[in-house]
Each structure stands twice: as C-alpha cells, then as structure tokens.
Design a protein around this motif. Structure first.
Motif, mmCIF file in Angstrom:
data_model
loop_
_atom_site.group_PDB
_atom_site.id
_atom_site.type_symbol
_atom_site.label_atom_id
_atom_site.label_comp_id
_atom_site.label_asym_id
_atom_site.label_seq_id
_atom_site.Cartn_x
_atom_site.Cartn_y
_atom_site.Cartn_z
ATOM 1 N N GLY A 148 -34.021 -8.826 15.325
ATOM 2 C CA GLY A 148 -35.371 -8.843 14.775
ATOM 3 C C GLY A 148 -35.647 -7.791 13.736
ATOM 4 O O GLY A 148 -36.479 -8.002 12.848
ATOM 5 N N ASP A 149 -34.983 -6.656 13.804
ATOM 6 C CA ASP A 149 -35.219 -5.591 12.822
ATOM 7 C C ASP A 149 -34.530 -5.875 11.495
ATOM 8 O O ASP A 149 -35.047 -5.530 10.429
ATOM 9 C CB ASP A 149 -34.741 -4.254 13.381
ATOM 10 C CG ASP A 149 -35.597 -3.753 14.532
ATOM 11 O OD1 ASP A 149 -36.783 -4.176 14.613
ATOM 12 O OD2 ASP A 149 -35.095 -2.973 15.358
ATOM 13 N N ALA A 150 -33.374 -6.502 11.545
ATOM 14 C CA ALA A 150 -32.572 -6.713 10.340
ATOM 15 C C ALA A 150 -32.873 -8.043 9.645
ATOM 16 O O ALA A 150 -32.555 -8.203 8.456
ATOM 17 C CB ALA A 150 -31.086 -6.644 10.680
ATOM 18 N N HIS A 151 -33.465 -8.989 10.371
ATOM 19 C CA HIS A 151 -33.691 -10.319 9.801
ATOM 20 C C HIS A 151 -35.105 -10.795 10.123
ATOM 21 O O HIS A 151 -35.660 -10.469 11.165
ATOM 22 C CB HIS A 151 -32.687 -11.331 10.373
ATOM 23 C CG HIS A 151 -31.256 -10.980 10.130
ATOM 24 N ND1 HIS A 151 -30.568 -11.365 8.997
ATOM 25 C CD2 HIS A 151 -30.373 -10.265 10.888
ATOM 26 C CE1 HIS A 151 -29.319 -10.918 9.070
ATOM 27 N NE2 HIS A 151 -29.175 -10.239 10.195
ATOM 28 N N ARG A 152 -35.639 -11.600 9.210
ATOM 29 C CA ARG A 152 -36.953 -12.211 9.442
ATOM 30 C C ARG A 152 -36.737 -13.664 9.846
ATOM 31 O O ARG A 152 -36.160 -14.447 9.087
ATOM 32 C CB ARG A 152 -37.804 -12.135 8.176
ATOM 33 C CG ARG A 152 -38.138 -10.709 7.753
ATOM 34 C CD ARG A 152 -38.984 -10.702 6.495
ATOM 35 N NE ARG A 152 -40.270 -11.367 6.711
ATOM 36 C CZ ARG A 152 -41.172 -11.567 5.743
ATOM 37 N NH1 ARG A 152 -40.901 -11.179 4.504
ATOM 38 N NH2 ARG A 152 -42.317 -12.166 6.016
ATOM 39 N N LYS A 174 -34.547 -11.594 19.437
ATOM 40 C CA LYS A 174 -35.560 -10.743 18.806
ATOM 41 C C LYS A 174 -35.169 -9.264 18.913
ATOM 42 O O LYS A 174 -35.339 -8.490 17.966
ATOM 43 C CB LYS A 174 -36.927 -10.988 19.460
ATOM 44 C CG LYS A 174 -37.566 -12.328 19.112
ATOM 45 C CD LYS A 174 -37.994 -12.375 17.660
ATOM 46 C CE LYS A 174 -38.675 -13.665 17.278
ATOM 47 N NZ LYS A 174 -40.017 -13.828 17.849
ATOM 48 N N SER A 175 -34.625 -8.877 20.067
ATOM 49 C CA SER A 175 -34.249 -7.482 20.280
ATOM 50 C C SER A 175 -33.066 -7.071 19.408
ATOM 51 O O SER A 175 -33.071 -5.999 18.801
ATOM 52 C CB SER A 175 -33.912 -7.266 21.757
ATOM 53 O OG SER A 175 -33.431 -5.965 21.975
ATOM 54 N N GLU A 176 -32.077 -7.948 19.318
ATOM 55 C CA GLU A 176 -30.839 -7.594 18.625
ATOM 56 C C GLU A 176 -30.893 -7.808 17.117
ATOM 57 O O GLU A 176 -30.253 -7.065 16.363
ATOM 58 C CB GLU A 176 -29.682 -8.419 19.206
ATOM 59 C CG GLU A 176 -29.395 -8.096 20.675
ATOM 60 C CD GLU A 176 -28.424 -9.075 21.302
ATOM 61 O OE1 GLU A 176 -27.789 -9.864 20.542
ATOM 62 O OE2 GLU A 176 -28.295 -9.092 22.538
#
Length: 303
Positions: free
Chosen positions: A252-256, A248-250
C-alpha cells in the motif's frame, strides 16, 4: 425538478429504443386498440408491492410516444411501503397510486405493457440495490457497493439506471468504460504483467485497469505491473480479509490500488458480514440485477 434529477444522466440518443420496444410489442395489427377506440380517458398507475420507484423517464417516453400525458405523485427514488397505500386498502397490503395517465384509450393500452415491464424491472433493480447498500452500511462497511456488466442485452441502460437510482455504483457501463482483464486475457497474453502492460500502452492514463486474480501471488503481480484495481475473485470470509489486509500492508505504501471483492456476493452473505472489511474498497455483485424480483405495477383505466 432538482438539477440533479436522475433523468439528466441519460444520453440524448436513448429515446430511439422506445420505438424498438413498440415494434416488438405490436408488430402488426392492434386488435385490442380497435375494440376500445380513441375516446380520451384517464388511468391510474398502481404499485402493489414495496419497492423503490425507478424508471420514470422511460415510462414518460413511452407515453409521450403514444400522445399521452402522465403526472407522477412521487419522486423517483422513493421507497413505497404499505403506509403510502390508498384509503380502503386492506391492512398490510400495498396499493399506491403512483401516477395518473391521460390520453386516447387505445394509446393508453398500447403503452401499458411496455411501460409497466420497464418500470417493474428498473424498480426491482433499484430496490435490490437499495437493500444491498443498506445492509452494507448497517454492517459499518464504508466502501463502494457496485453492480456488474452482467446485464440484459439491449436493456443495459435501464438496468444500470436502476442501480444508480437504488444508490449503488453502476461499475463500468461497457467494454470501453474501463479496462477489465480477466483470466482469458491473461491466458491469451501469457501473464498478468504482459496483459497490464499491453492495456496501458493502448488505454493511456485516462482509463483505469481492473485485473481479476485468483490468489495473493497473482494480486501482487497485478499491483506491481500497475493495475489500478485488483479484483479478488471468488475469495470469501477469512481468506478474503487476510489477503486484502496483507496486500494493503505490504504494498500500500509503494503502490496506489483499490481492492475489489466479487463472485457469489448476495444479500444473505453480506448481512452475515462476509466481504466487509476496511481493506476491501469495492464490493461488486450481479445479485442486484440478475434473478431480481420485479416491483409489481399495474395500470387501471378509471371508471
């Protein structure tokens, strides 16, 4: 009846299975029916152990086929305890008058075992589901608690229905409901990426793709390939939580994506706090419907 009654979930074609149940249970002569005849009687449906009432529409259909009427004293989803017992029941024991059935004696007894077996199994699954969900919420887990597709062939509708009445997510209903790619799919196509890409070409945008992985590296590949759900299979305890939080940390921002924990999850280890972390979106388990203790029901002719 509420417009959101559980029975409204069932497809219009499901009642055809009831005749198959009768074909199995009474394939030739009904010797007992000959003995008791067709005098109209009433019978009381009793619950003798604690549990959630589930399977009402199936029981209704069984007795409807037998030209019997049934009146329920409780709503589906109700959890029976000793406090609901009939007057005169020994303290601590459960003996609840759940419903009353009326019809020809022969027909009452023809429907008895088919109805009771279905009700006992469905209620047992609903009860296990309710307890699993309650344990998760008591441990402050806010994610999804779900069953699996490890159901009994020919009886899936009843078992999935029991999960829903018990309050958990029924997960995918069948192979067509969602794309789930497990180790055999990956080995057959050469890689997780190949499997996900092939699935997406065929399934399009409307179906989620759930990929089973065995390690953080495989999870990362699945996420980058476009998996909607990543199942962290048979990971437990600190390893599971560390892997989920890292993903989630690595990424989570780029992928759903959603993370699913599965494999060996039981009420006992759930109550110990295993598998419960905000980074884990879904807990799926077959413990709520495999080797599940039935709720004990009986049908007694009134006399």
């Amino acid at each position: 009846m509420s417009p959101h009654a559980y029975a409204n979930l069932l497809p219009p074609s499901w009642k055809t299975v009831v005749l198959e149940w009768f074909k199995e249970d009474c394939p030739s002569f009904d010797w007992g029916g000959y003995v008791v005849g067709e005098e109209e009687r009433t019978a009381t449906l009793l619950c003798k152990t604690e549990g959630v009432l589930a399977g009402v529409p199936f029981v209704n259909a069984v007795f409807e086929e037998m030209q019997c009427s049934i009146t329920w004293n409780f709503d589906e989803g109700y959890f029976f305890t000793a406090k609901d017992s009939m007057p005169g029941t020994p303290e601590g024991r459960v003996k609840v008058a759940v419903a009353h059935v009326r019809g020809p004696t022969r027909n009452l007894l023809l429907g008895e075992r088919v109805a009771l077996n279905t009700l006992a199994r469905c209620s047992g699954i609903a009860t296990s589901s309710r307890r699993m969900l309650n344990a998760a919420r008591a441990a402050h887990y806010r994610g999804i608690v779900a069953g699996t597709r490890k159901t009994t062939p020919g009886f899936r509708l009843v078992e999935k229905y029991g999960m829903i009445v018990g309050g958990v997510d029924a997960h995918r209903y069948d192979l067509s409901s969602m794309v789930m790619l497990k180790d055999n799919h990956v080995w057959s196509t050469g890689s997780i990426t190949n499997a996900v890409e092939a699935a997406r070409r065929a399934a399009g945008f409307s179906l989620r793709i759930d990929v089973e992985v065995q390690s953080k590296a495989e999870a990362e590949e699945a996420i980058r390939a476009g998996a909607d759900v990543v199942m962290l299979d048979n990971m437990t305890g600190d390893e599971l939580v560390a892997c989920a939080r890292s993903l989630k940390s690595e990424l989570g921002d780029a992928h759903r994506f959603l993370l699913e924990s599965s494999g060996g999850i039981t009420l006992a280890n759930l109550e110990q706090g295993a598998h419960l972390d905000d980074a884990i979106d879904i807990i799926s388990t077959s413990a709520i419907h495999q080797s599940t203790q039935h709720v004990d029901f009986s049908l007694k002719i009134d006399h």
